[in-house]
Design a protein around this motif. Sequence first.
Motif, PDB file in Angstrom:
ATOM      1  N   ARG A  82       1.122  -1.251   0.090  1.00 45.18           N
ATOM      2  CA  ARG A  82       0.301  -0.614  -0.140  1.00 45.18           C
ATOM      3  C   ARG A  82       0.534   1.099   0.243  1.00 45.18           C
ATOM      4  O   ARG A  82       0.074   2.161  -0.547  1.00 45.18           O
ATOM      5  N   VAL A  83       1.962   0.920   0.662  1.00 48.11           N
ATOM      6  CA  VAL A  83       2.724   2.665   0.732  1.00 48.11           C
ATOM      7  C   VAL A  83       3.187   2.537  -1.202  1.00 48.11           C
ATOM      8  O   VAL A  83       3.532   1.965  -1.349  1.00 48.11           O
ATOM      9  N   TYR A  84       3.512   4.332  -0.796  1.00 48.08           N
ATOM     10  CA  TYR A  84       4.030   4.749  -1.739  1.00 48.08           C
ATOM     11  C   TYR A  84       4.336   6.166  -1.424  1.00 48.08           C
ATOM     12  O   TYR A  84       3.736   6.655  -0.184  1.00 48.08           O
ATOM     13  N   LYS A  85       5.597   6.723  -2.870  1.00 55.80           N
ATOM     14  CA  LYS A  85       6.275   7.866  -2.318  1.00 55.80           C
ATOM     15  C   LYS A  85       6.084   9.636  -2.738  1.00 55.80           C
ATOM     16  O   LYS A  85       5.049   9.610  -3.643  1.00 55.80           O
ATOM     17  N   LEU A  86       5.019   9.926  -1.728  1.00 57.19           N
ATOM     18  CA  LEU A  86       4.635  10.950  -2.430  1.00 57.19           C
ATOM     19  C   LEU A  86       5.416  12.339  -3.163  1.00 57.19           C
ATOM     20  O   LEU A  86       6.996  12.446  -2.947  1.00 57.19           O
ATOM     21  N   GLU A  87       5.252  12.507  -5.447  1.00 59.56           N
ATOM     22  CA  GLU A  87       5.562  13.457  -5.337  1.00 59.56           C
ATOM     23  C   GLU A  87       5.392  14.601  -5.927  1.00 59.56           C
ATOM     24  O   GLU A  87       3.501  14.260  -6.228  1.00 59.56           O
ATOM     25  N   ASN A  88       5.841  15.786  -6.430  1.00 57.76           N
ATOM     26  CA  ASN A  88       5.241  16.742  -6.982  1.00 57.76           C
ATOM     27  C   ASN A  88       3.624  16.730  -6.117  1.00 57.76           C
ATOM     28  O   ASN A  88       3.639  17.638  -6.298  1.00 57.76           O
ATOM     29  N   HIS A  89       4.108  16.532  -4.743  1.00 59.92           N
ATOM     30  CA  HIS A  89       3.499  17.515  -3.394  1.00 59.92           C
ATOM     31  C   HIS A  89       3.965  18.690  -2.244  1.00 59.92           C
ATOM     32  O   HIS A  89       5.221  19.064  -2.800  1.00 59.92           O
ATOM     33  N   ASP A  90       3.146  19.903  -3.154  1.00 55.71           N
ATOM     34  CA  ASP A  90       3.531  20.901  -2.595  1.00 55.71           C
ATOM     35  C   ASP A  90       3.418  20.961  -0.745  1.00 55.71           C
ATOM     36  O   ASP A  90       2.224  21.205  -0.771  1.00 55.71           O
TER      37      ASP A  90
ATOM     38  N   GLU B  71      -3.742  21.121   0.967  1.00 56.75           N
ATOM     39  CA  GLU B  71      -3.180  20.156   0.215  1.00 56.75           C
ATOM     40  C   GLU B  71      -2.575  18.705   0.540  1.00 56.75           C
ATOM     41  O   GLU B  71      -2.871  17.862   0.369  1.00 56.75           O
ATOM     42  N   ALA B  72      -2.270  19.662   2.045  1.00 52.09           N
ATOM     43  CA  ALA B  72      -1.346  18.218   2.551  1.00 52.09           C
ATOM     44  C   ALA B  72      -2.428  17.738   3.444  1.00 52.09           C
ATOM     45  O   ALA B  72      -2.379  16.283   3.843  1.00 52.09           O
ATOM     46  N   PHE B  73      -3.673  18.790   4.023  1.00 55.22           N
ATOM     47  CA  PHE B  73      -4.593  17.648   4.531  1.00 55.22           C
ATOM     48  C   PHE B  73      -5.681  16.862   3.582  1.00 55.22           C
ATOM     49  O   PHE B  73      -5.853  15.999   4.935  1.00 55.22           O
TER      50      PHE B  73
ATOM     51  N   PRO C 109       0.274   7.020   1.449  1.00 58.78           N
ATOM     52  CA  PRO C 109       1.782   7.635   1.675  1.00 58.78           C
ATOM     53  C   PRO C 109       2.357   8.087   2.106  1.00 58.78           C
ATOM     54  O   PRO C 109       2.356   8.011   3.577  1.00 58.78           O
ATOM     55  N   LEU C 110       2.975   8.161   1.694  1.00 53.71           N
ATOM     56  CA  LEU C 110       5.264   8.478   2.965  1.00 53.71           C
ATOM     57  C   LEU C 110       5.573   9.395   2.501  1.00 53.71           C
ATOM     58  O   LEU C 110       6.051  10.206   1.218  1.00 53.71           O
ATOM     59  N   GLY C 111       6.309   9.895   3.615  1.00 57.47           N
ATOM     60  CA  GLY C 111       6.974  11.439   3.094  1.00 57.47           C
ATOM     61  C   GLY C 111       6.798  12.541   3.489  1.00 57.47           C
ATOM     62  O   GLY C 111       6.098  12.552   4.903  1.00 57.47           O
ATOM     63  N   ILE C 112       7.133  13.831   3.536  1.00 57.62           N
ATOM     64  CA  ILE C 112       6.520  14.795   4.014  1.00 57.62           C
ATOM     65  C   ILE C 112       6.074  16.052   3.404  1.00 57.62           C
ATOM     66  O   ILE C 112       5.212  16.265   2.103  1.00 57.62           O
ATOM     67  N   PHE C 113       4.816  15.681   4.471  1.00 57.48           N
ATOM     68  CA  PHE C 113       3.429  16.018   3.769  1.00 57.48           C
ATOM     69  C   PHE C 113       3.354  17.614   4.188  1.00 57.48           C
ATOM     70  O   PHE C 113       2.380  18.263   3.414  1.00 57.48           O
ATOM     71  N   TYR C 114       3.874  18.057   4.509  1.00 57.15           N
ATOM     72  CA  TYR C 114       3.836  19.815   5.357  1.00 57.15           C
ATOM     73  C   TYR C 114       5.038  19.833   6.098  1.00 57.15           C
ATOM     74  O   TYR C 114       6.060  19.720   6.907  1.00 57.15           O
ATOM     75  N   GLN C 115       4.877  21.954   5.780  1.00 56.99           N
ATOM     76  CA  GLN C 115       5.975  22.053   6.126  1.00 56.99           C
ATOM     77  C   GLN C 115       6.442  23.897   6.166  1.00 56.99           C
ATOM     78  O   GLN C 115       6.192  24.030   5.179  1.00 56.99           O
ATOM     79  N   GLU C 116       6.637  24.420   7.220  1.00 57.09           N
ATOM     80  CA  GLU C 116       6.476  25.663   7.092  1.00 57.09           C
ATOM     81  C   GLU C 116       7.695  26.541   7.910  1.00 57.09           C
ATOM     82  O   GLU C 116       8.197  25.395   8.675  1.00 57.09           O
TER      83      GLU C 116
END
Lengths: 557, 279
Positions: B213-221, B227-229, B243-250
Amino acid sequence: MQINNLQWKIGGQAGYGIMSAGEIFGKACTRAGLNAFATNDYPSLVRGGSNTFTIRVKETPFSTYLSKTNLLVALNKETIDLYKHELTENSAIIYDENIPLEEKDFPNINLFPIPMEKFAQEFGYADVMRNTVAIGASFGLLKLDFQFLEGVIKDIFAKKPKVIEPNISAAKAGYDFLKEKESHYQLKPKQAQKQLFISGNHALALGSIKAGLKFAPIYPITPINPLINYLALKSKDHNFIVETPEDEISGILQTIGASHTGARSMVATSGAGFSLMTESLALAGITETPLVILYGQRAGPATGMPTKTEQSDLLFVKNAAHGEFPRIIIAPGDVQECFEETLRAFQLAEKYQLPVIVLTDKFLNESIQTIPNLTSNIQIKRESFATPKQDFKRYQFTESGISPRSIPGQENGFFVANSDEHDEYGYSTSDPEIRTKMVDKRFKKLENLKLPEPILHGNPDARTMIISWGSTKGAILEALEKFDNLNFLQLQYLTPFPDITNLIKNKQLIIIENNRTNQLAKLIQQNTLIKPQHLINKYDGFQFTADQIEEELKKCL
Amino acid sequence: MPIKDYFTDIKPTWCPGCGNFGIRTALAQALDELKIPNHKLLMFTDVGCSGNQSSWYKMYTFHSLHGRSLPPAIGSKIVNPELTVLVQNGDGGAYGEGTNHLIHAARKNINLIYMVHNNQRYSLTTGQATPTTDEGSKTKSTPYGATEPPINPLTLAIASGATFVARGFAGDLPHLKELIKAAIQHQGFALVDILQPCVVFNKDNTFEWFKERVYKLENHDTSNKLEAFKRAQEWNGENKKIPLGIFYQEQRPTLNKDKNLTQENIENVDISPLIEEFF
């Protein structure tokens, strides 16, 4: 005529500036070279209800109040209804002229209706300046030179210069209105050293700053709110941090974390908050992290009477948390002791690496008292730190039980601060031999602990002895003056319990406590196997007054 | 330095095949690559399987109470911002017992790294359901299947104000290592939720189950909160892609002060200017 000996009480609904009126009155008396003691009473709400400040004034130092009032200042009718019964002969009521009173209902009491609201309106702020008019009128009636009040108003409102003139004018109008009236009670200035008029909360806060406080994450709760507010205000200029944590659990744990990292830190709370902290208290115990807790008791259980006072948490604090570990409990008896014992708490916590609880109560925290200054001989210095080499044993078994301590960031000082039982490095273990030695090591620290002796007040040879703790001190000391064959043993250090057997054996014992279940008496009996003959209790939300103790003592003697 | 230099000689007591081993390795690799010396590291752990690791790291560690690894870490970081503060929790402690602390550490943006070993079970207590247990999962405490929907740690953290929110997988160590590195380099509160299958007490969410089931977030802002939500809720829906990866950063100011307050001279604090106002 009574000169320099009176009790003044001001009352009105919350929001009328009763609290600041008490402070202004007491400070003006202090500046006149007199001694004042002020205690407040208020319900748990922001507007309305009935707030009072009771201030006693004498020439000599003291720290208590009485059940009788000589001058009542009423900003509303309710104050008169509630406190009329406290008035003595020759006493007086100063009240707003809009309040309808019949002279026949007040025999032997002088009534002084004054245009509080009118003057307040005339000079600017009707709602918040009635109190100023009332204080002015009080000093006019009591014949204390106006300059003392004027000086205090100028200083208290120094940061709001716009309101200084209106307040002085309002106070003067009140003053002039009553200055020609006769009064049985009067105040005369005395030549004296400059003295402080300061509350227990402020003395605790200043003690912590003096002791090197760096971090205080404190969740709001009565009666320590003034302490938080004061620390927060001073934090920026005095290089420490005050945070509001999300709850008391976080508050105590942030304190433990900061202390673990080497910064002097403390948390403050009352019973409800401390109840949440108990698991973490055990964490400080087993990790041997220095921890200072300022604990202001209030009337419980649960929410109880959150703005009233009580001394009902002694056994709770003594036994709080699961498992067995050493702790120190200190109970200051007055404002000066609040300061000094906070310094001691920080030194002891760091040296012996354990929790130290300074146990006060609402009465002591929020009462304001004239004292010469905040003084102490306790030397503030860092204790028990190591310069670690390889193979550092943070929990090394030592003769004293005190192990050298490294702090995160120090090279070669790694260790586990472990909530699990652990070996000398801090690594988890359930080895029965190490476990036993480690428990013993922690308790050994108490064996070497040197605390000052209990204080014996009064005639040392008296056959009958009062024993008490905490904020009963002032009332007991004053009552003691009326009896020859009686003395008073004040216990400031309650855990570990002092060795008092020789002091108290063969004496008639009277234990005085502001609780229902005789908690100190139980500790005395448990530790000395001596059963006290007389128990004096009170648990109505108020601390004993000197006259109440005198009456109770008469029944025992 | 070799990653073994971040470990003590004590042998971990985790079960063979436990995802915790991989997380531990990924963390040490990240620390090594960032060249953080041991004595500048302060790690807080919870109680439970992940909590037990406090004795197995060669650094300053603090084995806290259950659900309470964050608050002492906050205190430490505030008084000494020079330390790298790592916090390791299980899902029970992080999203059950200690949820309140997560919300406020995120809101205050405390500059530390919160790694949650999320195995969807209270494993050390023999496998009861936690707040992240899937609806319908049969566990020791839900023998007829869990009846409540699980908490979503990622949307919770984003909503609470976390400035770095990521999800990793104990079955993909190179990726997890990079997430941990990014979290450490982030200035502010960083949550890394790590899917860590419990090989003993979780027969539903196994390594194989996740791998499908896992996959890596790509082309994600990652700067787009809405969008992160959205991406963080993918695992909530019918579509069981994870999805795996960084969802949100500020970037947002942290609560932490710049100053190390632990080394100051406190012996002669002058309070006389403070006393003045009480005369």
